[in-house]
Write a protein that holds these residues in place. Sequence first.
Motif, mmCIF file in Angstrom:
data_model
loop_
_atom_site.group_PDB
_atom_site.id
_atom_site.type_symbol
_atom_site.label_atom_id
_atom_site.label_comp_id
_atom_site.label_asym_id
_atom_site.label_seq_id
_atom_site.Cartn_x
_atom_site.Cartn_y
_atom_site.Cartn_z
ATOM 1 N N MET A 1 0.841 -1.183 0.000
ATOM 2 C CA MET A 1 0.000 0.000 0.000
ATOM 3 C C MET A 1 0.886 1.246 0.000
ATOM 4 O O MET A 1 1.803 1.369 0.794
ATOM 5 N N THR A 2 0.600 2.139 -0.910
ATOM 6 C CA THR A 2 1.337 3.390 -0.939
ATOM 7 C C THR A 2 0.509 4.480 -0.283
ATOM 8 O O THR A 2 -0.709 4.510 -0.396
ATOM 9 N N ILE A 3 1.185 5.351 0.421
ATOM 10 C CA ILE A 3 0.511 6.453 1.107
ATOM 11 C C ILE A 3 0.624 7.693 0.233
ATOM 12 O O ILE A 3 1.717 8.135 -0.085
ATOM 13 N N THR A 4 -0.518 8.228 -0.160
ATOM 14 C CA THR A 4 -0.532 9.440 -0.965
ATOM 15 C C THR A 4 -0.936 10.620 -0.100
ATOM 16 O O THR A 4 -1.296 10.452 1.065
ATOM 17 N N ALA A 5 -0.902 11.810 -0.683
ATOM 18 C CA ALA A 5 -1.266 13.014 0.062
ATOM 19 C C ALA A 5 -2.712 12.951 0.541
ATOM 20 O O ALA A 5 -3.063 13.549 1.550
ATOM 21 N N ALA A 6 -3.553 12.188 -0.162
ATOM 22 C CA ALA A 6 -4.954 12.071 0.241
ATOM 23 C C ALA A 6 -5.101 11.227 1.506
ATOM 24 O O ALA A 6 -6.062 11.395 2.257
ATOM 25 N N TYR A 34 -2.750 19.154 14.475
ATOM 26 C CA TYR A 34 -3.508 18.626 13.332
ATOM 27 C C TYR A 34 -3.890 19.745 12.368
ATOM 28 O O TYR A 34 -3.716 19.608 11.155
ATOM 29 N N LEU A 35 -4.396 20.840 12.904
ATOM 30 C CA LEU A 35 -4.816 21.936 12.037
ATOM 31 C C LEU A 35 -3.631 22.557 11.300
ATOM 32 O O LEU A 35 -3.729 22.887 10.111
ATOM 33 N N LEU A 40 -0.687 22.991 6.194
ATOM 34 C CA LEU A 40 0.543 22.888 5.408
ATOM 35 C C LEU A 40 0.381 21.930 4.235
ATOM 36 O O LEU A 40 0.865 22.203 3.130
ATOM 37 N N VAL A 41 -0.298 20.818 4.464
ATOM 38 C CA VAL A 41 -0.557 19.870 3.373
ATOM 39 C C VAL A 41 -1.430 20.526 2.310
ATOM 40 O O VAL A 41 -1.180 20.404 1.111
ATOM 41 N N GLY A 42 -2.441 21.257 2.742
ATOM 42 C CA GLY A 42 -3.337 21.926 1.804
ATOM 43 C C GLY A 42 -2.635 22.986 0.976
ATOM 44 O O GLY A 42 -2.978 23.206 -0.184
ATOM 45 N N PHE A 46 4.659 20.460 1.620
ATOM 46 C CA PHE A 46 5.451 19.226 1.661
ATOM 47 C C PHE A 46 5.797 18.703 0.281
ATOM 48 O O PHE A 46 6.621 17.795 0.151
ATOM 49 N N LYS A 47 5.206 19.261 -0.779
ATOM 50 C CA LYS A 47 5.521 18.803 -2.135
ATOM 51 C C LYS A 47 6.966 19.124 -2.497
ATOM 52 O O LYS A 47 7.591 18.380 -3.257
ATOM 53 N N MET A 48 7.502 20.197 -1.960
ATOM 54 C CA MET A 48 8.884 20.549 -2.279
ATOM 55 C C MET A 48 9.873 19.544 -1.675
ATOM 56 O O MET A 48 10.994 19.418 -2.128
#
Length: 51
Positions: A1-6, A34-35, A40-42, A46-48
């Motif tokens: 199982m791969t973990i994606t941003a979703a 959490y917030l 930050l994810v939104g 973290f994509k960089m």
Amino acid sequence: MTITAAHVPAIVALIAGILILLMPRLLNFIVAIYLIFVGLVGLGVFKMFHL
């Protein structure tokens, strides 16, 4: 199982929920972290880092 941003917010929510049940005093910190994390994810911060 791969973990994606979703999957990341769901996993964080699950862990936070378990910690809140075990230690209710941590609620404020867990919600704040959490917030911040979901924000930050939104924003795609973290994509960089290719996470």
